[in-house]
Motif scaffolding. Structure first.
Motif, PDB file in Angstrom:
ATOM      1  N   MET A  77     -29.885  25.677  22.737  1.00  0.00           N
ATOM      2  CA  MET A  77     -29.918  24.492  21.970  1.00  0.00           C
ATOM      3  C   MET A  77     -29.601  24.628  20.541  1.00  0.00           C
ATOM      4  SD  MET A  77     -32.106  22.616  19.704  1.00  0.00           S
ATOM      5  CE  MET A  77     -33.710  23.550  19.605  1.00  0.00           C
ATOM      6  N   GLN A  78     -29.030  23.843  19.676  1.00  0.00           N
ATOM      7  CA  GLN A  78     -28.929  23.920  18.409  1.00  0.00           C
ATOM      8  C   GLN A  78     -29.402  22.520  17.870  1.00  0.00           C
ATOM      9  OE1 GLN A  78     -25.283  24.104  16.545  1.00  0.00           O
ATOM     10  NE2 GLN A  78     -24.066  23.864  18.547  1.00  0.00           N
ATOM     11  N   LYS A  79     -29.618  22.663  16.631  1.00  0.00           N
ATOM     12  CA  LYS A  79     -30.098  21.303  15.643  1.00  0.00           C
ATOM     13  C   LYS A  79     -28.824  21.284  14.710  1.00  0.00           C
ATOM     14  CE  LYS A  79     -33.199  18.553  13.117  1.00  0.00           C
ATOM     15  NZ  LYS A  79     -34.578  18.837  12.296  1.00  0.00           N
ATOM     16  N   CYS A  80     -28.173  20.327  14.413  1.00  0.00           N
ATOM     17  CA  CYS A  80     -27.413  19.762  13.398  1.00  0.00           C
ATOM     18  C   CYS A  80     -27.772  18.701  12.449  1.00  0.00           C
ATOM     19  CB  CYS A  80     -25.983  19.566  13.922  1.00  0.00           C
ATOM     20  SG  CYS A  80     -25.185  21.079  14.981  1.00  0.00           S
ATOM     21  N   ARG A  81     -27.543  18.961  11.194  1.00  0.00           N
ATOM     22  CA  ARG A  81     -28.098  17.822  10.315  1.00  0.00           C
ATOM     23  C   ARG A  81     -26.943  17.676   9.302  1.00  0.00           C
ATOM     24  NH1 ARG A  81     -33.770  17.536   7.224  1.00  0.00           N
ATOM     25  NH2 ARG A  81     -34.150  16.371   9.293  1.00  0.00           N
ATOM     26  N   SER A  82     -26.582  16.278   8.898  1.00  0.00           N
ATOM     27  CA  SER A  82     -25.719  16.023   7.917  1.00  0.00           C
ATOM     28  C   SER A  82     -26.361  14.654   7.067  1.00  0.00           C
ATOM     29  CB  SER A  82     -24.397  15.496   8.477  1.00  0.00           C
ATOM     30  OG  SER A  82     -23.462  16.565   9.182  1.00  0.00           O
ATOM     31  N   GLU A  83     -25.834  14.656   5.786  1.00  0.00           N
ATOM     32  CA  GLU A  83     -26.418  13.649   4.881  1.00  0.00           C
ATOM     33  C   GLU A  83     -25.170  13.107   4.214  1.00  0.00           C
ATOM     34  OE1 GLU A  83     -28.848  14.009   1.278  1.00  0.00           O
ATOM     35  OE2 GLU A  83     -30.421  13.667   2.758  1.00  0.00           O
ATOM     36  N   ALA A  84     -25.014  11.804   4.228  1.00  0.00           N
ATOM     37  CA  ALA A  84     -23.977  10.897   3.666  1.00  0.00           C
ATOM     38  C   ALA A  84     -24.642   9.979   2.675  1.00  0.00           C
ATOM     39  CB  ALA A  84     -23.274   9.954   4.669  1.00  0.00           C
ATOM     40  N   THR A  85     -23.679   9.821   1.484  1.00  0.00           N
ATOM     41  CA  THR A  85     -24.049   9.067   0.520  1.00  0.00           C
ATOM     42  C   THR A  85     -23.098   7.945   0.056  1.00  0.00           C
ATOM     43  OG1 THR A  85     -25.463  10.895  -0.603  1.00  0.00           O
ATOM     44  CG2 THR A  85     -24.687   9.095  -2.073  1.00  0.00           C
ATOM     45  N   LEU A  86     -23.329   6.754   0.238  1.00  0.00           N
ATOM     46  CA  LEU A  86     -22.295   5.725   0.235  1.00  0.00           C
ATOM     47  C   LEU A  86     -22.342   5.130  -1.371  1.00  0.00           C
ATOM     48  CD1 LEU A  86     -22.573   3.684   3.190  1.00  0.00           C
ATOM     49  CD2 LEU A  86     -20.533   5.202   2.457  1.00  0.00           C
ATOM     50  N   GLN A 112     -28.308   6.505   0.908  1.00  0.00           N
ATOM     51  CA  GLN A 112     -28.286   7.686   1.459  1.00  0.00           C
ATOM     52  C   GLN A 112     -28.893   7.455   2.969  1.00  0.00           C
ATOM     53  OE1 GLN A 112     -30.689  10.196  -1.010  1.00  0.00           O
ATOM     54  NE2 GLN A 112     -29.264  10.314  -2.511  1.00  0.00           N
ATOM     55  N   GLU A 113     -28.224   8.404   3.886  1.00  0.00           N
ATOM     56  CA  GLU A 113     -28.397   8.339   5.322  1.00  0.00           C
ATOM     57  C   GLU A 113     -28.200   9.730   5.938  1.00  0.00           C
ATOM     58  OE1 GLU A 113     -26.805   5.382   8.085  1.00  0.00           O
ATOM     59  OE2 GLU A 113     -26.347   7.160   8.984  1.00  0.00           O
ATOM     60  N   THR A 156     -32.185   6.183   7.140  1.00  0.00           N
ATOM     61  CA  THR A 156     -31.881   6.050   5.455  1.00  0.00           C
ATOM     62  C   THR A 156     -33.036   6.854   4.710  1.00  0.00           C
ATOM     63  OG1 THR A 156     -32.863   3.947   5.725  1.00  0.00           O
ATOM     64  CG2 THR A 156     -30.532   3.822   6.063  1.00  0.00           C
ATOM     65  N   THR A 157     -32.502   7.378   3.745  1.00  0.00           N
ATOM     66  CA  THR A 157     -33.607   8.013   2.850  1.00  0.00           C
ATOM     67  C   THR A 157     -33.684   7.522   1.359  1.00  0.00           C
ATOM     68  OG1 THR A 157     -31.939   9.875   2.617  1.00  0.00           O
ATOM     69  CG2 THR A 157     -33.453  10.009   4.396  1.00  0.00           C
ATOM     70  N   SER A 184     -31.534  -7.384  -3.196  1.00  0.00           N
ATOM     71  CA  SER A 184     -31.615  -6.060  -3.269  1.00  0.00           C
ATOM     72  C   SER A 184     -32.538  -5.541  -2.164  1.00  0.00           C
ATOM     73  CB  SER A 184     -32.408  -5.459  -4.606  1.00  0.00           C
ATOM     74  OG  SER A 184     -32.430  -4.219  -4.859  1.00  0.00           O
ATOM     75  N   LEU A 185     -31.876  -4.626  -1.136  1.00  0.00           N
ATOM     76  CA  LEU A 185     -32.687  -4.207  -0.297  1.00  0.00           C
ATOM     77  C   LEU A 185     -32.706  -2.520  -0.276  1.00  0.00           C
ATOM     78  CD1 LEU A 185     -30.468  -6.115   2.590  1.00  0.00           C
ATOM     79  CD2 LEU A 185     -32.712  -6.622   1.458  1.00  0.00           C
ATOM     80  N   THR A 186     -34.013  -2.047  -0.126  1.00  0.00           N
ATOM     81  CA  THR A 186     -34.195  -0.808   0.003  1.00  0.00           C
ATOM     82  C   THR A 186     -35.065  -0.529   1.369  1.00  0.00           C
ATOM     83  OG1 THR A 186     -36.588  -1.242  -1.331  1.00  0.00           O
ATOM     84  CG2 THR A 186     -34.582  -0.579  -2.554  1.00  0.00           C
ATOM     85  N   THR A 187     -34.876  -1.356   2.449  1.00  0.00           N
ATOM     86  CA  THR A 187     -35.540  -1.093   3.383  1.00  0.00           C
ATOM     87  C   THR A 187     -35.161   0.363   4.022  1.00  0.00           C
ATOM     88  OG1 THR A 187     -35.469  -3.469   4.045  1.00  0.00           O
ATOM     89  CG2 THR A 187     -36.038  -2.102   5.803  1.00  0.00           C
ATOM     90  N   LYS A 188     -36.068   0.956   5.144  1.00  0.00           N
ATOM     91  CA  LYS A 188     -35.624   1.939   5.699  1.00  0.00           C
ATOM     92  C   LYS A 188     -35.334   1.706   7.069  1.00  0.00           C
ATOM     93  CE  LYS A 188     -37.057   4.715   2.273  1.00  0.00           C
ATOM     94  NZ  LYS A 188     -36.133   5.496   1.357  1.00  0.00           N
ATOM     95  N   TYR A 189     -34.059   2.308   7.386  1.00  0.00           N
ATOM     96  CA  TYR A 189     -33.572   2.392   8.600  1.00  0.00           C
ATOM     97  C   TYR A 189     -33.493   3.278   9.557  1.00  0.00           C
ATOM     98  CZ  TYR A 189     -31.947  -2.481   6.466  1.00  0.00           C
ATOM     99  OH  TYR A 189     -31.901  -3.527   5.790  1.00  0.00           O
TER     100      TYR A 189
END
Length: 477
Positions: A77-86, A112-113, A156-157, A184-189
């Protein structure tokens, strides 16, 4: 995950089937864990991606066809993580409830997500191992791996998303109307991600240390590079006018996602070759595992009874075994009396070899010329042969496909099982001599034939002395 259960079942079945095929070749069960950069590798049309730290662990089975080459499979098993910024503004044409057309605009400011994915790994690789010293060696692997997504999600972070509606026919832009999803939306999705399996090339390079004949510890580096696209490209926008958030990986911002992981790992592997642990009277042999139960004297005092009836020779007779004076002689001084007027071996041992012969023929010539005889009830050679041991060890270290079968023999004094133990300890002594000279333990197997295969009939002390020996057979994998 359900639609991939067949692939998981097939891979796990291969792993289980292989792990029970324990023969005489080297076979290992390995457990390792590692960490480094484990991420989904992709590019954003309007933003950037940051790779994150991940980890993994694997349970593997290795089968070696000879001293160097083998294959490995397993499950992990492996865990992978990425973070994107638009950072951009999107625009789509829409129709409102009154039938008027407008332009839905969405501006992303440092939006950020992060994406977290757990994969089930099923590798298949070719392995190569080589000893570099008495205890140290290298282990390398190269192959392929299927990584099946077991769980994938986004969250989303941070950042801000601003939505507006622009009516070009009136040159009006509406905003700050939360009842219509504008403002303006800052909701966490949060949500799940639909991903395809990844087919990757894998490579590893480790150094290992032999803790014992059964256990190695190792550490090294690894790399997995995916060749297949994890996603099916979509034409959706990140955030829809009806309030649905699709996530970055399911949007038109991304066209291709690869799996990439590399880092450092540590592990332990256990040799699982079958070892016979009982004495077989039919075959007349005992293996090296039996010696663990017999660390004391080879023969207890009083266990040997023999009618000698032989007059002392001119040189006189003496007790053959004096445990207090000789560490290799293990009977009490008064327990056994034997005639020791044995002529010394007159034949010379040839140590030269023909340079045109193959390494295995050279090793066979050396082993055949070695006269490895022992005193009664002793595990030390009557005549040391350091030069021959050195030549043989060099051949073995340089040609690790050569294997030795080291067989201990005894005369017929004492009972059957005691002689089997004595024979095995003699074979073990010869093996230890070669290990001291740097020969890897996996190149040698030891066993005992006890009194079952004498060179000469045990009718005289001279014959019995020649039967107390160790035989070295040279074989190749």
């Amino acid at each position: 995950m359900k639609k991939y259960k067949i692939q998981v079942l097939i891979g796990f079945s291969l792993f289980v089937f292989g792990s029970v095929q324990a023969q005489k070749t080297d076979q290992f069960l390995s457990l390792d864990m590692g960490g480094g950069l484990h991420s989904m590798q992709y590019s954003l049309q309007n933003g950037k991606v940051k790779r994150q730290f991940g980890y993994g662990f694997h349970l593997s089975y290795s089968y070696f066809f000879n001293s160097h080459w083998g294959v490995q499979t397993g499950i992990g098993m492996q865990k992978c993580r990425s973070e994107a910024t638009l950072n951009y503004q999107s625009s789509t044409s829409e129709i409102d409830s009154d039938g008027d057309s407008y332009e839905f605009r969405n501006r992303f400011d440092n939006w950020q997500e992060k994406q977290d994915v757990y994969f089930v790994d099923i590798p298949l690789s070719i392995q190569y191992q080589k000893m570099l010293g008495k205890k140290f060696g290298i282990l390398a692997g190269l192959g392929a791996q299927i990584s099946i997504p077991a769980q994938a999600a986004y969250e989303t972070t941070g950042g801000e998303m601003v939505t507006t509606a622009y009516y070009s026919q009136w040159n009006v832009e509406l905003y700050d109307l939360p009842q219509h999803g504008l403002g303006s939306l800052t909701t966490k999705y949060k949500g799940d991600i639909s991903l395809n399996p990844s087919y990757s090339a894998i490579a590893e390079l480790d150094g290992f240390y032999q803790v014992s004949e059964k256990i190695d510890v190792y550490a090294g580096c690894y790399c997995n590079y995916g060749f297949t696209n994890l996603i099916s490209p979509e034409k959706k926008i990140v955030y829809q006018p009806d309030g649905v958030y699709n996530g970055i990986l399911a949007s038109d911002q991304v066209s291709k996602v690869d799996l990439l992981s590399f880092g450092l790992k540590v592990g332990v592997r256990f040799r699982i070759n079958k070892v016979r642990r009982s004495i077989s009277r039919k075959k007349g042999s005992i293996n090296e595992a039996q010696t663990a139960e017999h660390s004391g004297p080879l023969l207890p005092a009083g266990s040997v009874k023999e009618e000698l009836g032989i007059e002392a020779a001119k040189t006189g007779s003496m007790n053959e075994v004096q445990a207090t004076e000789h560490s290799g002689l293990l009977l009490s001084a008064d327990s056994v009396k034997e005639e020791l007027d044995i002529e010394p071996v007159k034949s010379e041992i040839k140590t030269s070899v023909n340079k045109e012969e193959t390494p295995i023929e050279k090793a066979r010539q050396i082993s055949d010329s070695m006269n490895l005889e022992f005193s009664f009830n002793s595990i030390e050679l009557i005549k040391e042969q350091d030069s021959n041991f050195k030549i043989l060890s060099n051949l073995l270290k340089e040609n690790q496909e050569i294997q030795l079968q080291i067989i201990g023999h005894t005369c017929n004094i004492a009972d059957y099982e005691t002689n089997m133990i004595v024979g095995l300890k003699r074979a073990e002594y010869v093996k230890s001599k070669l290990i001291e000279l740097g020969v890897p333990p996996f190149q040698m197997e030891i066993e005992s034939r006890g009194l079952n295969e004498p060179l000469f009939e045990n009718t005289s002390e001279e014959n019995r002395a020649k039967n107390r020996r160790v035989e070295i057979k040279v074989i190749s994998k």
